[in-house]
Write an enzyme that holds these catalytic residues in place. Structure first.
Site, short mmCIF file in Angstrom:
data_model
loop_
_atom_site.label_atom_id
_atom_site.label_comp_id
_atom_site.label_asym_id
_atom_site.label_seq_id
_atom_site.Cartn_x
_atom_site.Cartn_y
_atom_site.Cartn_z
N ASP A 32 0.87 -1.18 0.00
CA ASP A 32 0.00 0.00 0.00
C ASP A 32 0.90 1.23 0.00
OD1 ASP A 32 -3.25 0.46 1.32
OD2 ASP A 32 -1.90 2.12 0.82
N ASP A 59 4.50 1.60 -4.15
CA ASP A 59 3.49 1.86 -5.17
C ASP A 59 3.43 0.66 -6.11
OD1 ASP A 59 2.34 4.84 -6.51
OD2 ASP A 59 2.10 2.88 -7.46
N SER A 125 -16.28 -2.61 -10.21
CA SER A 125 -17.35 -1.80 -9.62
C SER A 125 -18.61 -1.84 -10.47
CB SER A 125 -16.85 -0.35 -9.49
OG SER A 125 -17.93 0.53 -9.24
N THR A 127 -20.23 0.44 -11.28
CA THR A 127 -20.24 1.64 -12.11
C THR A 127 -20.02 1.30 -13.59
OG1 THR A 127 -19.57 3.96 -12.00
CG2 THR A 127 -17.81 2.33 -12.00
N TYR A 149 -13.09 7.35 -13.74
CA TYR A 149 -12.85 6.31 -12.73
C TYR A 149 -13.47 4.99 -13.21
CZ TYR A 149 -14.31 3.26 -9.02
OH TYR A 149 -14.60 2.14 -8.29
N LYS A 153 -11.90 1.09 -14.64
CA LYS A 153 -12.32 -0.27 -14.24
C LYS A 153 -12.69 -1.08 -15.49
CE LYS A 153 -12.07 0.16 -9.73
NZ LYS A 153 -11.07 -0.59 -8.97
N PHE A 178 -21.12 -3.32 -5.45
CA PHE A 178 -22.17 -2.31 -5.46
C PHE A 178 -21.78 -1.25 -4.44
CE2 PHE A 178 -25.21 -3.49 -8.71
CZ PHE A 178 -24.52 -4.57 -9.22
N ASN A 199 -19.01 9.96 -0.89
CA ASN A 199 -20.06 8.95 -0.80
C ASN A 199 -21.04 9.22 0.34
OD1 ASN A 199 -17.50 6.68 -1.68
ND2 ASN A 199 -19.11 7.37 -3.03
N LEU A 200 -22.23 8.65 0.20
CA LEU A 200 -23.34 8.94 1.10
C LEU A 200 -23.06 8.57 2.55
CD1 LEU A 200 -26.26 9.85 1.55
CD2 LEU A 200 -27.00 7.54 0.95
N ARG A 290 -26.93 15.39 -8.57
CA ARG A 290 -25.48 15.38 -8.84
C ARG A 290 -25.29 14.87 -10.26
NH1 ARG A 290 -21.74 11.61 -5.06
NH2 ARG A 290 -23.06 10.02 -6.01
C1 WQD Z 1 -25.19 6.99 -3.30
C2 WQD Z 1 -26.49 7.77 -3.37
C3 WQD Z 1 -26.29 9.91 -4.46
C4 WQD Z 1 -23.69 11.70 -1.40
C5 WQD Z 1 -20.07 5.57 -6.23
C6 WQD Z 1 -19.20 4.99 -7.32
C7 WQD Z 1 -19.02 3.52 -7.10
C8 WQD Z 1 -18.47 3.28 -5.71
C9 WQD Z 1 -19.44 3.85 -4.68
C10 WQD Z 1 -16.07 3.27 -5.76
C11 WQD Z 1 -26.71 8.46 -4.72
C12 WQD Z 1 -26.66 10.09 -2.99
C13 WQD Z 1 -24.48 10.81 -2.12
C14 WQD Z 1 -24.29 12.85 -0.83
C15 WQD Z 1 -26.42 12.18 -1.71
N1 WQD Z 1 -17.20 3.89 -5.54
N2 WQD Z 1 -25.81 11.04 -2.26
N3 WQD Z 1 -25.63 13.05 -1.01
O1 WQD Z 1 -22.60 7.24 -6.61
O2 WQD Z 1 -23.83 5.06 -6.04
O3 WQD Z 1 -21.35 5.02 -6.31
O4 WQD Z 1 -19.53 5.26 -4.97
O5 WQD Z 1 -15.87 2.13 -6.03
O6 WQD Z 1 -18.11 3.03 -8.06
O7 WQD Z 1 -19.87 5.16 -8.55
O8 WQD Z 1 -22.36 6.14 -4.33
O9 WQD Z 1 -22.45 7.00 -2.04
O10 WQD Z 1 -21.73 8.57 -3.90
O11 WQD Z 1 -24.14 7.87 -3.74
O12 WQD Z 1 -27.63 12.38 -1.85
O13 WQD Z 1 -23.61 13.71 -0.16
O14 WQD Z 1 -26.45 8.82 -2.40
O15 WQD Z 1 -27.02 10.82 -5.27
O16 WQD Z 1 -28.10 8.41 -5.01
P1 WQD Z 1 -22.63 5.93 -5.89
P2 WQD Z 1 -22.60 7.45 -3.45
#
Ligand code: WQD
Length: 332
Positions: A32, A59, A125, A127, A149, A153, A178, A199-200, A290
């Site tokens: 890492d 790296d 992912s 994605t 990103y 992948k 997921f 992320n959320l 977003r």
């Molecule tokens: C989840 C939901 C947002 C933040 C991404 C990558 C995926 C993986 C996970 C790396 C969505 C909503 C989010 C916030 C919000 N990453 N949200 N307010 O976009 O599904 O996936 O992260 O491997 O590859 O694509 O995850 O957690 O960003 O969003 O409302 O401050 O939460 O709109 O509906 P996402 P997320």
């Protein structure tokens, strides 16, 4: 297959996978570069597992460093997590993402081939599915990406297919994650991004500890039950154990599996569950969508269940409890 090299093994998913590997009697070596992780995770992993863990701060794109590791450690297989993973950052810095994520993978594959180590699990992912035509998403759905990103992948998945075609000694498993959330029950390891989380769940956690004042909900006009985005959240420990099952079921070829729960949860459902099980208030405000977000995304897990025996065990409540337990213990 005894000794596994885990690239990015001090990161969120990597560290939880190290725990599950050791719990299942594998020897682990971690590489890492600490660009998005903390050296103190190593001590925590040794505390959780009760084992000393070989660690190389290098790296993955550094082939000399990789050769040293393969020469010193009898590596039987590799789980490749190392890579940049912020969707938004990848849009503003595409060259950094292509250089880092692709280069490091090419260097790893070249050195693995030199040392005749042909067992690889690649961290991909969901994605790569882009905006799915229907739900749940199956592994044979068409692939398309909307950000650099995700494109790294997808490119790496193509590279892995070509590598197998050139030499069918390779045994490659591609795992499409997921949305991993939650943390190890001990609260010693978990997801704690240094800056403002993309992320959320990490964002909700920082609002819960009052480091941030409110959650911005990106849109409530999606075609979902409550108008907010729906995703397949999977406990990071379930995701980690999926790698152990992939190792145990490794056969020659390129196999692709979704690692999810098969259930969709909306932003507001996750937020209210987090509030209920943890007894905290998460202030939020609905704002505009977003760019690049899709309405809904959740996995078909039939293939992973049938071929690997994989089934996620933890529910949304446990994910919220474990996430909060971690952040409480790791926020001053
Ligand atoms: C989840 C939901 C947002 C933040 C991404 C990558 C995926 C993986 C996970 C790396 C969505 C909503 C989010 C916030 C919000 N990453 N949200 N307010 O976009 O599904 O996936 O992260 O491997 O590859 O694509 O995850 O957690 O960003 O969003 O409302 O401050 O939460 O709109 O509906 P996402 P997320």
């Amino acid at each position: 297959m005894k000794k596994i090299l885990v690239t990015g093994g001090l990161g969120f998913i990597g560290s939880h996978t190290v725990v599950e590997l050791i719990n299942n009697k594998y020897d682990v070596v971690i590489i890492d570069n600490l660009s998005n992780s903390n050296i103190d995770v190593l001590n925590k992993l040794e505390t959780i597992t009760g084992r000393k863990i070989s660690f190389y701060q290098e790296d993955v794109s550094n082939k000399e460093a990789l050769r040293k590791i393969f020469a010193q450690e009898k590596i039987n297989g590799v789980i490749h997590f190392a890579g940049y993973k912020a969707v938004g950052e990848s849009v503003s810095k595409p060259l950094m993402y292509y250089r880092n994520n692709i280069d490091s993978t090419l260097s790893l594959l070249e050195v693995m081939e030199e040392y005749e180590c042909y067992n690889l699990i690649f961290s991909s992912s969901a994605t790569v599915y882009g905006n799915p035509k229907s739900l749940p998403i199956k592994e044979d759905f068409s692939l398309s990406t909307t950000n650099p990103y995700g494109t790294t992948k997808l490119f790496i998945e193509h590279i892995l297919n070509d590598v197998y075609i050139s030499n069918n000694k390779w045994n490659i498993t591609i795992l499409r994650y997921f949305n991993p959330i939650g943390a190890h029950k001990s609260g010693l390891i978990g997801e704690n991004p240094r800056d403002i989380p993309n992320n959320l769940m990490p964002y909700i956690m920082k609002v819960a500890t009052k480091e941030l004042d409110e959650l911005k909900v990106f849109g409530n006009d999606y075609h979902t039950s409550d108008g907010t985005g729906v995703r397949d959240y999977i406990h990071v420990v379930d995701l980690a154990y999926g790698h152990v099952l992939a190792l145990k079921n490794s056969i020659s070829g390129v196999k692709i599996y979704n690692l999810g729960t098969g259930k969709g949860t909306s932003v507001l459902e996750l937020l209210h569950t987090f509030e209920r099980v943890n007894g905290v208030k998460i202030p939020y405000r609905i704002v505009e969508r977003r760019p690049g977000d899709i309405d809904a995304c959740f996995a078909s897990c039939d293939k992973a269940f049938k071929e690997l025996g994989f089934k996620a065990k933890h529910n949304i409540e446990e994910m919220c409890l474990d996430a909060y337990n971690f952040i409480k213990k790791n926020t001053n």
